[in-house]
Design an enzyme around this catalytic site. Structure first.
Site, mmCIF file in Angstrom:
data_model
loop_
_atom_site.group_PDB
_atom_site.id
_atom_site.type_symbol
_atom_site.label_atom_id
_atom_site.label_comp_id
_atom_site.label_asym_id
_atom_site.label_seq_id
_atom_site.Cartn_x
_atom_site.Cartn_y
_atom_site.Cartn_z
ATOM 1 N N PRO A 9 1.014 -1.463 0.245
ATOM 2 C CA PRO A 9 0.204 0.048 -0.235
ATOM 3 C C PRO A 9 0.778 1.970 -0.283
ATOM 4 C CG PRO A 9 -1.182 -1.319 1.780
ATOM 5 C CD PRO A 9 0.192 -1.852 0.669
ATOM 6 N N ASN A 10 0.708 1.991 -0.502
ATOM 7 C CA ASN A 10 1.000 3.484 -1.001
ATOM 8 C C ASN A 10 2.750 3.503 -1.750
ATOM 9 O OD1 ASN A 10 -1.383 5.366 -0.255
ATOM 10 N ND2 ASN A 10 -0.488 4.338 2.154
ATOM 11 N N ARG A 17 5.229 11.013 -3.017
ATOM 12 C CA ARG A 17 4.639 10.890 -0.926
ATOM 13 C C ARG A 17 5.932 11.598 -0.366
ATOM 14 N NH1 ARG A 17 3.095 6.289 2.360
ATOM 15 N NH2 ARG A 17 5.189 4.702 1.564
ATOM 16 N N TYR A 22 10.789 9.102 1.837
ATOM 17 C CA TYR A 22 10.904 8.600 0.991
ATOM 18 C C TYR A 22 11.736 8.470 -0.147
ATOM 19 C CZ TYR A 22 6.925 6.822 4.462
ATOM 20 O OH TYR A 22 6.631 6.144 5.013
ATOM 21 N N ASN A 72 8.536 -5.197 0.129
ATOM 22 C CA ASN A 72 8.351 -3.355 1.514
ATOM 23 C C ASN A 72 6.302 -3.677 0.784
ATOM 24 O OD1 ASN A 72 8.256 -1.262 2.229
ATOM 25 N ND2 ASN A 72 9.116 -0.402 0.985
ATOM 26 N N ALA A 75 3.008 -0.349 5.717
ATOM 27 C CA ALA A 75 1.881 0.094 6.941
ATOM 28 C C ALA A 75 1.512 -1.507 7.078
ATOM 29 C CB ALA A 75 0.897 1.043 6.452
ATOM 30 N N HIS A 78 2.960 -3.629 9.233
ATOM 31 C CA HIS A 78 3.318 -3.540 11.236
ATOM 32 C C HIS A 78 2.264 -3.559 11.798
ATOM 33 C CE1 HIS A 78 6.213 -0.519 10.547
ATOM 34 N NE2 HIS A 78 5.415 0.155 9.687
ATOM 35 N N ASP A 85 1.500 -14.635 7.456
ATOM 36 C CA ASP A 85 1.132 -16.500 8.096
ATOM 37 C C ASP A 85 1.518 -16.946 6.004
ATOM 38 O OD1 ASP A 85 1.227 -15.812 10.701
ATOM 39 O OD2 ASP A 85 -1.104 -16.722 10.157
ATOM 40 N N GLU A 96 12.423 -8.031 3.859
ATOM 41 C CA GLU A 96 12.138 -7.555 4.179
ATOM 42 C C GLU A 96 12.207 -6.320 3.733
ATOM 43 O OE1 GLU A 96 10.749 -6.945 8.137
ATOM 44 O OE2 GLU A 96 9.631 -5.312 7.779
ATOM 45 N N HIS A 98 12.649 -1.310 3.425
ATOM 46 C CA HIS A 98 12.087 0.074 3.906
ATOM 47 C C HIS A 98 13.106 0.860 3.137
ATOM 48 C CE1 HIS A 98 8.842 -1.558 6.753
ATOM 49 N NE2 HIS A 98 9.995 -3.019 6.965
ATOM 50 N N LEU A 99 12.312 1.635 2.629
ATOM 51 C CA LEU A 99 12.457 2.967 2.288
ATOM 52 C C LEU A 99 13.477 3.765 3.003
ATOM 53 C CD1 LEU A 99 10.512 4.064 -0.384
ATOM 54 C CD2 LEU A 99 12.663 3.151 -0.635
ATOM 55 N N SER A 100 12.510 3.676 4.922
ATOM 56 C CA SER A 100 12.558 5.125 5.210
ATOM 57 C C SER A 100 13.785 3.624 6.896
ATOM 58 C CB SER A 100 11.478 5.550 6.497
ATOM 59 O OG SER A 100 10.462 4.681 6.472
ATOM 60 N N ARG A 105 11.374 6.260 12.739
ATOM 61 C CA ARG A 105 10.338 7.237 12.955
ATOM 62 C C ARG A 105 9.578 6.509 14.592
ATOM 63 N NH1 ARG A 105 8.683 6.307 7.164
ATOM 64 N NH2 ARG A 105 7.104 7.867 7.923
ATOM 65 N N ARG A 109 6.054 2.218 13.861
ATOM 66 C CA ARG A 109 6.869 1.616 13.145
ATOM 67 C C ARG A 109 8.161 0.843 13.346
ATOM 68 N NH1 ARG A 109 4.340 4.302 8.860
ATOM 69 N NH2 ARG A 109 4.386 6.479 8.994
HETATM 70 C C1 DQA Z 1 7.763 2.064 4.324
HETATM 71 C C2 DQA Z 1 7.698 2.131 6.046
HETATM 72 C C3 DQA Z 1 5.670 2.432 6.543
HETATM 73 O O1 DQA Z 1 5.860 2.208 7.710
HETATM 74 C C4 DQA Z 1 5.148 2.884 5.572
HETATM 75 O O2 DQA Z 1 3.761 2.798 6.137
HETATM 76 C C5 DQA Z 1 5.162 2.988 4.633
HETATM 77 C C6 DQA Z 1 6.441 2.494 3.584
HETATM 78 C C7 DQA Z 1 8.900 2.822 3.648
HETATM 79 O O3 DQA Z 1 9.645 1.890 2.709
HETATM 80 O O4 DQA Z 1 10.355 2.815 4.689
HETATM 81 O O5 DQA Z 1 4.305 2.817 3.608
HETATM 82 O O6 DQA Z 1 7.344 0.403 4.188
#
Ligand code: DQA
Length: 143
Positions: A9-10, A17, A22, A72, A75, A78, A85, A96, A98-100, A105, A109
């Site tokens: 998502p996102n 964004r 990011y 990735n 959210a 979390h 599963d 796994e 994550h960009l950030s 944070r 997160r």
């Molecule tokens: C993320 C970190 C997550 O907490 C956040 O909800 C994202 C992006 C990252 O790539 O840093 O959507 O996965």
């Protein structure tokens, strides 16, 4: 070597964004750079804003020609036990990313419910989190 790059998502909004968090590269640009960097690897790129579609994609790893996935989950990382599963249910390694730097944070997160089902986690390197994950996974698989 065949690797899935899966974004949740996102992540389709990456580049516009919250660019301070990011980065300013779009997901499409990051994916193109990955193809250029790892010419010997066959990638499939997938992004969805739907939890169910993400779970279906992870499930599809089993019995597929893919050697593993970079994920990735945004959210969902979390709080999605269903996604956790699905990762645990497949025998192919999932990394796994994550960009950030999620540990620097908000409190919510700092916990990932998918990490224990993943081969490893790379977080905080911006788009280079994906590069590091592809490097580590392919080295591991060719060892
Ligand atoms: C993320 C970190 C997550 O907490 C956040 O909800 C994202 C992006 C990252 O790539 O840093 O959507 O996965």
């Amino acid at each position: 070597m065949r690797i899935m790059i899966v974004n949740g998502p996102n992540l389709n909004l990456t580049g516009t964004r919250e660019p301070r968090i990011y980065g300013s590269d779009s997901l499409g640009a990051i994916n193109s750079e990955l193809k250029e960097e790892f010419v010997g690897i066959s990638f499939e790129f997938f992004q969805t804003n739907s939890e169910g579609a993400l779970i279906d994609k992870i499930q599809s790893l089993e019995g597929s020609g893919f050697d593993g996935a970079i994920l990735n989950a945004g959210a969902l990382s979390h709080y999605s036990y269903s996604l956790r599963d699905a990762i645990a249910a497949v025998s192919k390694p999932v990394v796994e990313v994550h960009l950030s730097q999620v540990f620097a944070r908000e409190e919510f997160r700092r916990k990932s419910v998918i990490s224990d089902a993943c081969k490893g986690t790379i977080t905080g390197f911006g788009k280079y989190s994906y590069f590091a994950a592809v490097y580590a996974l392919t080295r591991l698989l060719t060892k």
